[in-house]
Write a protein that holds these residues in place. Structure first.
Motif, short mmCIF file in Angstrom:
data_model
loop_
_atom_site.label_atom_id
_atom_site.label_comp_id
_atom_site.label_asym_id
_atom_site.label_seq_id
_atom_site.Cartn_x
_atom_site.Cartn_y
_atom_site.Cartn_z
N LYS A 187 6.82 13.32 6.48
CA LYS A 187 6.86 13.57 5.48
C LYS A 187 7.21 12.01 4.63
CE LYS A 187 10.68 9.14 6.58
NZ LYS A 187 11.45 8.99 7.54
N TYR A 188 6.02 11.25 4.67
CA TYR A 188 5.35 10.48 3.72
C TYR A 188 4.24 10.59 2.87
CZ TYR A 188 7.34 7.17 7.15
OH TYR A 188 9.00 6.40 8.62
N TRP A 189 3.73 11.95 3.72
CA TRP A 189 3.20 12.42 2.38
C TRP A 189 3.74 13.98 1.41
CZ3 TRP A 189 1.62 17.40 0.98
CH2 TRP A 189 0.51 17.99 0.22
N HIS A 190 5.06 13.87 1.37
CA HIS A 190 5.64 14.74 0.68
C HIS A 190 6.29 13.51 -0.21
CE1 HIS A 190 5.83 18.68 2.09
NE2 HIS A 190 6.12 18.00 3.58
N GLN A 191 6.30 12.07 0.31
CA GLN A 191 7.17 10.48 -0.76
C GLN A 191 5.40 10.45 -1.30
OE1 GLN A 191 9.18 8.08 1.27
NE2 GLN A 191 9.73 9.68 2.56
N ARG A 192 3.93 11.06 -1.33
CA ARG A 192 2.93 10.63 -1.97
C ARG A 192 2.84 9.94 -3.19
NH1 ARG A 192 2.55 15.63 -1.20
NH2 ARG A 192 1.32 17.15 -3.35
N TYR A 245 2.98 4.67 7.65
CA TYR A 245 4.71 4.14 7.65
C TYR A 245 4.60 3.09 6.83
CZ TYR A 245 3.62 7.00 12.13
OH TYR A 245 3.11 8.23 12.97
N GLY A 246 4.03 1.89 6.54
CA GLY A 246 4.12 1.07 6.12
C GLY A 246 3.85 0.59 5.11
N VAL A 247 3.58 1.47 3.96
CA VAL A 247 2.79 1.28 2.04
C VAL A 247 4.26 1.25 1.56
CG1 VAL A 247 1.73 1.88 0.89
CG2 VAL A 247 1.34 2.99 2.64
N PRO A 290 4.95 -7.19 7.41
CA PRO A 290 4.08 -6.94 8.04
C PRO A 290 5.09 -5.38 9.36
CG PRO A 290 7.09 -8.47 8.34
CD PRO A 290 6.42 -7.82 7.04
N PRO A 291 4.44 -5.09 10.22
CA PRO A 291 4.74 -3.93 11.34
C PRO A 291 6.14 -5.16 11.15
CG PRO A 291 3.03 -5.42 11.86
CD PRO A 291 3.32 -6.12 10.51
N TRP A 292 7.36 -3.10 12.03
CA TRP A 292 8.56 -3.33 11.37
C TRP A 292 8.81 -2.44 13.54
CZ3 TRP A 292 10.68 -1.03 7.50
CH2 TRP A 292 10.68 -1.77 6.55
N GLY A 293 7.23 -2.61 13.92
CA GLY A 293 7.26 -1.49 15.77
C GLY A 293 7.05 -0.49 15.30
N GLY A 314 10.51 4.60 14.25
CA GLY A 314 11.96 4.24 15.55
C GLY A 314 12.57 2.51 14.78
N TYR A 315 12.08 2.42 13.47
CA TYR A 315 13.16 0.93 13.62
C TYR A 315 14.14 1.49 13.22
CZ TYR A 315 12.81 1.96 7.81
OH TYR A 315 13.32 1.87 7.39
N LEU A 316 15.08 2.36 12.88
CA LEU A 316 16.44 2.83 12.45
C LEU A 316 16.88 3.37 14.03
CD1 LEU A 316 15.83 4.35 8.58
CD2 LEU A 316 16.36 2.77 9.61
N ASP A 317 16.72 3.04 14.60
CA ASP A 317 16.96 4.00 15.17
C ASP A 317 18.81 3.12 15.99
OD1 ASP A 317 15.37 6.13 15.79
OD2 ASP A 317 14.28 4.61 17.74
N LEU A 341 9.04 -12.34 2.04
CA LEU A 341 9.57 -11.01 3.67
C LEU A 341 9.81 -10.05 3.00
CD1 LEU A 341 9.75 -13.87 6.87
CD2 LEU A 341 8.39 -12.98 5.90
N PHE A 342 9.22 -9.07 3.30
CA PHE A 342 10.10 -7.85 3.09
C PHE A 342 10.50 -7.15 4.27
CE2 PHE A 342 8.89 -3.26 2.60
CZ PHE A 342 9.39 -2.37 1.18
N LEU A 343 11.69 -6.92 4.43
CA LEU A 343 11.62 -6.36 6.04
C LEU A 343 12.58 -5.24 5.67
CD1 LEU A 343 13.03 -10.08 6.85
CD2 LEU A 343 11.52 -8.35 8.03
#
Ligand code: MGP
Length: 238
Positions: free
Chosen positions: A26-31, A50-52, A153-156, A159-162, A192-194
């Protein structure tokens, strides 16, 4: 696919979908949204995709930070540089005397440096490999008073939207307070980017009484990608 490092988590440049692990397709399609110069050889480790921050979002944040930071702030610290999306955008501005990019994972830092070279800004950045909390306390402690801290930061994980509303107190591996408390010892201006679904009530708990707390949604094609919360004294246009 080209590889720049022999490592268990190498920097890779994927050139076709059949090379890309399913979880990051999914992210590569948005590259090209993520890096407009992707085809020039942009590299990432698999987990860093995931976090770019997509380039147009990173550019807008960089413009906001540059415009609204106090004039006395001459240094910008990107505490979780990742593969460089935000750092590159900050370095494209002449606003900062010094930009420090901190990244714990050596392979991810190598990708960031490589990507910054593609954008021609690698030499404008001081690259530091290590844990941002100990680096802020030791090597960068002298920057107090002249510094803005930006942190994505990393958001875990993805799956953060679960959960409908994202709980910033249980965010992994660092909660909102795990971030805010040490950062605020070095700088009062912290961005902070969240997650776009962050619990805003948890942010307001950190707002000084009677003071405005700026929270901005950053969007791409009409959809919010994430929010940025700006703690401290920023000069926002009225
Ligand atoms: P997303 O929701 O995982 O993907 O990430 P997408 O496809 O943009 O959204 P979707 O709703 O269409 O599926 C949205 C944005 O959040 C990404 O572009 C990244 O900038 C950012 N992001 C995502 N994750 C999982 C992280 C993270 O762990 N840390 C940080 N700092 N940013 C993240």
């Amino acid at each position: 696919m080209t590889t720049s490092e022999a490592s268990t988590k190498p920097c890779l440049h994927y050139t076709s979908i059949d090379q890309v692990p399913v979880g990051i397709q999914k992210y590569w399609h948005q590259r090209h949204d993520i890096f407009s110069r992707y085809d020039e050889g942009i590299q990432s480790t698999d987990s860093a995709w995931y976090g770019v921050t997509p380039e147009p979002v990173a550019a807008t944040i960089a413009a906001h930070v540059a415009e609204a930071a106090p004039a006395s702030a001459t240094t910008l610290i990107d505490a979780f540089a990742g593969i460089g999306g935000n750092t590159i955008a900050f370095a494209q501005s002449s606003r900062w005397e010094r930009i420090f990019a901190i990244e714990k994972d050596p392979a991810v830092l190598a990708c960031a440096k490589h990507n910054a070279e593609i954008y021609g800004v690698a030499k404008k950045i001081w690259w530091i490999q290590g844990d941002c909390f100990s680096i802020l306390k030791t090597r960068l402690a002298g920057m107090k008073g002249s510094t803005v801290i930006f942190a994505s930061p990393p958001w875990g994980g993805p799956g953060y939207l679960d959960d409908g509303v994202f709980n910033l107190s249980t965010m992994q591996p660092y909660s909102l307070r795990d971030l805010y408390t040490p950062f605020s010892k070095l700088s009062s201006e912290i961005a902070l980017f969240l997650p776009r679904t962050s619990d805003l009530n948890q942010l307001t708990e950190l707002a000084p009484d009677g003071k405005k707390l700026e929270v901005t949604h950053y969007c791409l094609r009409g959809n919010s990608k994430a929010i940025c919360v700006y703690f401290g004294k920023w000069n926002w246009p009225e």
